[in-house]
Design an enzyme around this catalytic site. Structure first.
Site, PDB file in Angstrom:
ATOM      1  N   ASN A  80     -10.745   1.802   3.126  1.00  0.00           N
ATOM      2  CA  ASN A  80     -10.098   2.300   1.660  1.00  0.00           C
ATOM      3  C   ASN A  80     -11.236   0.872   0.302  1.00  0.00           C
ATOM      4  OD1 ASN A  80      -8.568   2.643  -0.400  1.00  0.00           O
ATOM      5  ND2 ASN A  80      -7.693  -0.023  -1.127  1.00  0.00           N
ATOM      6  N   TRP A 113     -16.315  10.386 -13.396  1.00  0.00           N
ATOM      7  CA  TRP A 113     -15.212  10.535 -12.522  1.00  0.00           C
ATOM      8  C   TRP A 113     -14.734  11.260 -11.174  1.00  0.00           C
ATOM      9  CZ3 TRP A 113     -10.427  12.159 -12.431  1.00  0.00           C
ATOM     10  CH2 TRP A 113      -9.640  12.926 -13.021  1.00  0.00           C
ATOM     11  N   TRP A 122     -21.062  11.374 -20.525  1.00  0.00           N
ATOM     12  CA  TRP A 122     -21.173  11.000 -18.975  1.00  0.00           C
ATOM     13  C   TRP A 122     -22.942  11.505 -18.919  1.00  0.00           C
ATOM     14  CZ3 TRP A 122     -18.043   7.898 -16.909  1.00  0.00           C
ATOM     15  CH2 TRP A 122     -16.545   7.446 -16.667  1.00  0.00           C
ATOM     16  N   TRP A 144      -9.137   7.408  -7.971  1.00  0.00           N
ATOM     17  CA  TRP A 144      -9.622   7.276  -9.274  1.00  0.00           C
ATOM     18  C   TRP A 144      -9.967   7.188 -10.659  1.00  0.00           C
ATOM     19  CZ3 TRP A 144     -15.036   8.658  -8.275  1.00  0.00           C
ATOM     20  CH2 TRP A 144     -15.642   8.884  -7.056  1.00  0.00           C
ATOM     21  N   TRP A 202       2.017   1.403  -3.714  1.00  0.00           N
ATOM     22  CA  TRP A 202       0.708   2.530  -4.297  1.00  0.00           C
ATOM     23  C   TRP A 202       0.787   4.208  -3.803  1.00  0.00           C
ATOM     24  CZ3 TRP A 202      -1.920   1.400  -8.378  1.00  0.00           C
ATOM     25  CH2 TRP A 202      -2.009  -0.471  -8.627  1.00  0.00           C
ATOM     26  N   GLU A 248       0.783  -1.277   0.173  1.00  0.00           N
ATOM     27  CA  GLU A 248       0.080  -0.464   0.219  1.00  0.00           C
ATOM     28  C   GLU A 248       1.080   1.408   0.044  1.00  0.00           C
ATOM     29  OE1 GLU A 248      -3.460   0.257  -0.447  1.00  0.00           O
ATOM     30  OE2 GLU A 248      -2.784  -2.544  -0.373  1.00  0.00           O
TER      31      GLU A 248
END
Length: 475
Positions: free
Chosen positions: A343, A361, A308, A384, A279, A276
């Site tokens: 998360n 998004w 969208w 995202w 990341w 993590e």
């Protein structure tokens, strides 16, 4: 006497801070520090009022810590980065600053601000020294065999681990100064909305943050990989707010990991929490490498053509936790209450917004930033774009989280759901993941909304739009 200036930004700590350590190396220099708040810039970046309050309280704590090292912390408020840069230049001249020490920030606006300051100070023979105190490694070090930027996480991680094995993890020393200040400066509240947060969950100051890091690594890190996806368990570290504003550094996290799991770099001993941290490093690395990300643009150009729907009624229902999908609503209510969300729930709620409600998004990204006490542009943008299939190393566009399946898998007894949706307490546990079907069957009234969409139909329709847009682009 020459003056060294520490320019604090997203690094509100004294320990394991390379800028602080470097500024204090020479005993013949007086050391002072400054922090400049930029409320209008924060507003344009959708900073959460809870995060503004978290920064303010930790800034006071930092000021009190710096007193022990005889470093005076000045604070100022400028509306924008440009005004902050101009004030900073004047401040350096006024206080006869010789050297400026700071930790890099990687977003586009921040880089432009720093370049402007550096250019002007250089003319005045004031020198700036930057450090990568917010990352494990310099983004310039992590390159592939062709000296290019990684775009996929797995080879990036492999390269990072290779460099970490060779990294000198000796702690830089903070040298104590002999200059005494008779008066401590007060820190005025920001000219920005500040909202109180639960200090029992998010205590103030680097000492408490380090204690929490120690306890997590001692008691929970080994089982983290097994428990981290279950929101009803207290299995996560809750350290993200401290990493976001630099009260903790990723290097400090790595050191505590190594204390608990000394052979963590070996292939036979995996540590999910280190994954993590890497990341997080990957998203910082992408922000530093691709300025387009700072403009909230999608990396995959074909996704910019997606039509969208951006239904405002759906968007508001999602924000308030009134979609009729319990795991989605519980997650959003946790966000609105705590300023933090588990998360796993961030992924589920984000997927639902983009791939079921078919809302851009960026609207979800901005709402998260407006609520999160751990709001961090690099991580938020990266996550995202990952869930929306618009960025590098993103999930495939056909992967869509099913909220009912996710709910049954990670909150099987509905403990988390009932914590945030108490109006469902009379629903049988076996039906709590899809309560509307039970409500209709039993013809009872509940103060909980019906699902705002048909999940299967929304998945089918929106997936077809993704496929059509992709095919048009690559014809």
């Amino acid at each position: 006497m020459y003056v060294n200036l520490i320019w604090f930004r997203n690094d509100l700590r004294t320990l394991e801070n390379p800028a602080v350590s470097a500024a204090c190396q020479n005993n013949t220099f007086k050391v002072i520090a400054i922090y400049i708040a930029t409320p209008n810039q924060w507003r344009s970046h959708h900073m959460a009022p809870k995060q503004a309050a978290f920064i303010y309280h930790n800034l006071i704590s930092l000021k009190n810590e710096l007193v022990h090292f005889d470093i005076k912390l000045y604070t100022h408020q400028s509306s924008t980065f440009l005004n902050a840069a101009l004030y900073f230049i004047k401040f350096c001249l006024k206080h006869d600053v010789k050297n400026v020490f700071y930790n890099y920030e990687y977003m586009l606006n921040e880089c432009e601000r720093d370049n402007l300051v550096k250019k002007h100070l250089h003319r005045k023979k004031i020198f700036m020294y930057g450090f990568h105190g917010s990352m494990l490694l310099s983004p310039h070090v992590v390159k592939n065999k062709k000296n290019k930027t990684y775009q996929v996480y797995s080879p990036f991680k492999k390269c990072v681990l290779k460099h970490l094995k060779q990294l000198n993890l000796a702690s830089p020393m903070l040298l104590k100064k002999n200059i005494k200040y008779k008066k401590m400066l007060t820190i005025r509240p920001f000219c920005y909305p500040m909202e109180e947060f639960d200090q029992t969950i998010f205590p103030i100051g680097e000492k408490r943050a380090l204690y929490r890091l120690k306890i997590f690594c001692t008691n929970k890190i080994i089982r983290y990989g097994l428990h981290r996806n279950f929101p009803y368990l207290t299995s996560t570290s809750l350290l993200s707010p401290y990493l976001s504003i630099g009260v903790l550094s990723p290097i400090q996290c790595l050191k505590y990991i190594l204390k608990k799991v000394p052979n963590v770099f070996s292939l036979s001993k995996k540590c999910t929490w280190l994954n993590e941290i890497i990341w997080r490093e990957f998203y910082y690395y992408l922000i530093a490498s691709y300025p387009i990300l700072s403009k909230n643009q999608s990396i995959k150009k074909w996704t910019e053509k997606i039509p969208w729907k951006n239904n405002n009624i759906y968007l508001e229902a999602w924000k308030k936790g009134n979609t009729g999908f319990p795991i989605i609503d519980a997650g959003m209510r946790q966000l609105n209450t705590l300023g933090w969300m588990h998360n796993r729930l961030r992924m589920i709620t984000a997927s639902f917004l983009v791939k079921n409600l078919f809302i851009d998004w960026r609207l979800g990204h901005n709402y998260f930033m407006s609520k999160l006490i751990d709001g961090n542009f690099a991580s938020n943008n990266g996550n995202w774009q990952w869930i929306s299939s618009t960025g590098y190393n993103s999930t495939p566009y056909f992967r869509i989280f099913n909220p009912e399946i996710q709910s049954k898998k990670f909150d099987c007894l509905g403990k988390f759901i009932l914590q945030y949706i108490p109006e469902l307490k009379k629903i049988p546990i076996s039906e709590i993941h899809n309560p509307h079907a039970w409500i209709i069957k039993n013809k009872v009234n509940f103060n909980y909304p019906a699902p705002i969409i048909n999940y299967k139909l929304s998945r089918k329709n929106n997936l077809s739009v993704f496929i059509k847009t992709y095919n048009i682009h690559y014809k």
